[in-house]
Write a protein that holds these residues in place. Structure first.
Motif, PDB file in Angstrom:
ATOM      1  N   GLY A 156     -16.043  25.602 -86.123  1.00 32.59           N
ATOM      2  CA  GLY A 156     -16.870  25.340 -87.288  1.00 32.59           C
ATOM      3  C   GLY A 156     -16.607  23.993 -87.942  1.00 32.59           C
ATOM      4  N   LEU A 157     -15.895  23.108 -87.235  1.00 32.70           N
ATOM      5  CA  LEU A 157     -15.550  21.798 -87.801  1.00 32.70           C
ATOM      6  C   LEU A 157     -16.549  20.740 -87.320  1.00 32.70           C
ATOM      7  N   PRO A 158     -16.928  19.773 -88.182  1.00 33.25           N
ATOM      8  CA  PRO A 158     -17.859  18.721 -87.755  1.00 33.25           C
ATOM      9  C   PRO A 158     -17.163  17.736 -86.815  1.00 33.25           C
ATOM     10  N   VAL A 159     -17.801  17.442 -85.681  1.00 34.33           N
ATOM     11  CA  VAL A 159     -17.175  16.612 -84.641  1.00 34.33           C
ATOM     12  C   VAL A 159     -18.181  15.592 -84.115  1.00 34.33           C
ATOM     13  N   HIS A 160     -17.720  14.347 -83.955  1.00 33.57           N
ATOM     14  CA  HIS A 160     -18.492  13.311 -83.275  1.00 33.57           C
ATOM     15  C   HIS A 160     -17.722  12.936 -82.011  1.00 33.57           C
ATOM     16  N   HIS A 179     -10.146  16.921 -90.338  1.00 40.34           N
ATOM     17  CA  HIS A 179     -10.803  15.679 -89.915  1.00 40.34           C
ATOM     18  C   HIS A 179      -9.750  14.769 -89.291  1.00 40.34           C
ATOM     19  N   GLY A 180     -10.197  13.669 -88.669  1.00 42.23           N
ATOM     20  CA  GLY A 180      -9.254  12.712 -88.085  1.00 42.23           C
ATOM     21  C   GLY A 180      -9.766  12.165 -86.765  1.00 42.23           C
ATOM     22  N   LEU A 181      -9.058  11.174 -86.258  1.00 39.54           N
ATOM     23  CA  LEU A 181      -9.405  10.526 -84.995  1.00 39.54           C
ATOM     24  C   LEU A 181      -8.534  11.097 -83.878  1.00 39.54           C
ATOM     25  N   LYS A 202     -13.958  11.754 -92.759  1.00 43.37           N
ATOM     26  CA  LYS A 202     -14.665  12.934 -93.271  1.00 43.37           C
ATOM     27  C   LYS A 202     -15.007  13.951 -92.181  1.00 43.37           C
ATOM     28  N   GLN A 203     -14.779  13.616 -90.907  1.00 40.84           N
ATOM     29  CA  GLN A 203     -15.000  14.579 -89.830  1.00 40.84           C
ATOM     30  C   GLN A 203     -14.068  14.225 -88.671  1.00 40.84           C
TER      31      GLN A 203
END
Length: 590
Positions: free
Chosen positions: A355-359, A327-329, A441-442
């Protein structure tokens, strides 16, 4: 060339970094001097390489160019001019006001607006003082002031009181506090700029949709304040003949022609010139003499030795390192036109593919990117922030609060201050900051980030802290302000995006210094749209690729802690498959 026909005394060249302003200004100077005109060439570009182009050390004094009869040049150093400006304004209060206040004033005076106005202060004399320029028939300026700067200089002389009373808060108005003495000279300079008999403005662009949209905005902004005598030069257009035996060249030609056909209406009516992309470096007199003519040039695009494979890290290798934390910015930063939005999408797709959650959050006005990605990939969500709506909301908020008690003149000053480029950065970043909290968290991948200068202004005014405190309310929970989060490399990775060309690399290096002043260390550089990474067969593109190698080496060995090179694709990188191709050049270039 239309822009050279019946040329008035002053010619101003303006455009984004890397479009070729300096080369065209120098070539124009050489052509006019060859026609027997006495010419003064003035550069106010922070990334100026006029001296390099002529093979001369020029500096801040008018100097004859020995190799060109009738030509003189001067390079105004905007950074030195801005420092002198800061010293002039901060000096009198240094031992009077608290150190924290002095530092705040210095930061107000460290933005791009200050540098531009300080440079304008230097060259107004060249526009208005007959004693300085009486001997020259033409004065050519490499880099014109923006509409924002000119409007500031047109406003009433009430800056000092406006600032001293704190009505402006964090502001780009700082440099104007000490300028009352020059106001008459500034008015004369602005009048000269707006007089088509004396001045012609040349907008320089490339045949790219984003660049043409940007130059259309510049045209409208300057026309609205009276600078109506404008010409358009489309530089660096790939000749159609190069497309015959090279798929990449054919794709570039098709893309450029489509961009020109879809040019914004406001540009269609301008007198227009088109300059072909040249295979040679635009350094030295031979190159300058051939830039504005349709000949092959001083060197033929002969066989150029290129490495079989560019030995440089891929974007996928950077994403491997980013993905480790889970996770991270991730913030992508860079000057306009280098491809930040596309690369932000490519990074987001790569992370999601693992497979990582991304916004992915973007301020890209071309919503097609969000549409292309929306729902097309598991683990990826996309949000789009409208810069115009956010900026309008922010401006209105400031006018309703800070502007409520101002008289008409004070309100006019505040309204102009809010037209500064910093205002949009602040407004958009405040919208982004609502998303940043998710990075615990993502992954949050952010396209279009504010400069270090803007971040420092925000932090100095407490905007971050007030906003975060308001959002947290009385929960009693521990929280971190966005500024603290951005400075922590374990939480935030800043990727600087550039092109493998001289000016964009210089501008990215300046941006890196700006961020470091704010305590933010860029994590990596990404060199976008590299021809050298594509193994072209077109002779002209092979020469361009060879020229890129020097800039890639400068990034790898001088500027960046880590870096990646992204190839120029034949097709526009829209859609998941093509975005992944940016990260995996070994999969082909189609």
């Amino acid at each position: 060339m239309h822009f050279l026909e019946q040329a008035p005394r002053h010619l101003f060249f303006t455009g984004k970094g890397g479009v070729g302003k300096t080369s065209i200004a120098c070539a124009t100077a050489v052509q006019l001097a060859a026609a027997g005109k006495r010419v003064l060439l003035v550069s106010t570009d922070p990334a100026s390489n006029v001296g390099q182009v002529f093979g001369e050390t020029i500096g801040n004094q008018i100097k004859a160019i020995p190799a060109v009869h009738n030509l003189w040049a001067i390079e105004i150093d905007p950074q030195a001019a801005a420092q002198a400006y800061r010293d002039r304004i901060v000096g009198p209060v240094r031992n009077v006001l608290p150190e924290s206040v002095v530092k705040g004033i210095e930061e107000q005076l460290s933005g791009a607006c200050t540098t531009e106005i300080a440079a304008f202060d230097e060259f107004t004399a060249l526009l208005t003082d007959p004693a300085l320029t009486a001997g020259y028939e033409h004065i050519i300026f490499d880099t014109a002031p923006t509409g924002h700067t000119i409007r500031l200089l047109q406003l009433p002389g009430a800056w000092s009181g406006f600032l001293e009373e704190g009505k402006g808060d964090a502001s780009c108005l700082g440099p104007l506090a000490g300028l009352d003495k020059q106001r008459a000279q500034y008015k004369a300079a602005v009048d000269a700029l707006a007089d088509p008999q004396r001045t012609r403005l040349v907008l320089v662009a490339r045949a790219q949709r984003a660049t043409l949209r940007e130059v259309a905005r510049t045209h409208e902004e300057l026309a609205a304040i009276g600078l109506s005598q404008q010409y358009l030069v489309i530089n660096g257009v790939l000749p159609a003949g190069e497309a015959e035996h090279d798929g990449l060249a054919a794709a570039i030609v098709q893309r450029e022609q489509a961009a020109l056909a879809a040019m914004p209406d406001v540009l269609q009516s301008l007198p227009r010139d088109q300059i072909a992309l040249k295979p040679f470096n635009l350094v030295g007199l031979d190159a300058l003499r051939h830039l504005l003519v349709a000949s092959a040039g001083p060197q033929t695009a002969c066989a150029v030795e290129l490495p079989d494979r560019l030995d440089a890290p891929s974007l996928a290798s950077l994403v491997d390192d980013i993905a480790v934390d889970g996770h991270g910015l991730v913030m992508l930063m860079g000057k306009g036109g280098v491809g930040k939005t596309t690369l932000a999408a490519a990074v987001a797709v790569e992370l999601a593919h693992r497979g990582l959650p991304v916004h992915l959050t973007t301020s890209d006005p071309a919503a097609h990117l969000a549409e292309t990605l929306e729902g097309s990939l598991p683990n990826l969500t996309v949000s789009r922030i409208d810069p115009h709506a956010e900026t309008a909301r922010y401006r209105q908020h400031v006018l309703d609060t800070k502007g409520a008690q101002l008289d008409a003149q004070g309100r006019a000053l505040l309204e102009e201050d809010l037209r500064s480029p910093c205002t949009e950065e602040i407004a958009v970043f405040q919208a982004f900051s609502r998303v940043i909290r998710e990075a615990g968290k993502q992954f949050v991948v952010m396209d279009t980030a504010p400069t270090g200068h803007t971040l420092l202004l925000l932090d100095a005014t407490g905007a971050y802290h007030r906003e975060v405190t308001r959002q947290m309310g009385s929960t009693g929970l521990h929280y971190t302000t966005p500024m603290m989060q951005l400075q922590d490399t374990r939480q935030t990775k800043v990727l600087l995006v550039t092109l493998a060309e001289t000016t964009p690399v210089l501008e990215a290096a300046n941006l890196q210094a700006d961020l470091r002043r704010a305590g933010i260390e860029p994590w990596a550089w990404v060199i976008n749209s590299s021809v050298a990474a594509t193994r072209p067969s077109s002779a002209l593109l092979r020469q361009r690729a060879h020229n890129e190698l020097r800039e890639i080496d400068a990034v790898a060995n001088r500027h960046a802690q880590r870096y990646a090179v992204v190839p120029l694709l034949q097709q526009e990188p829209v859609g998941v498959a093509r975005l992944r191709e940016l990260a995996h050049p070994e999969h082909g270039n189609g």
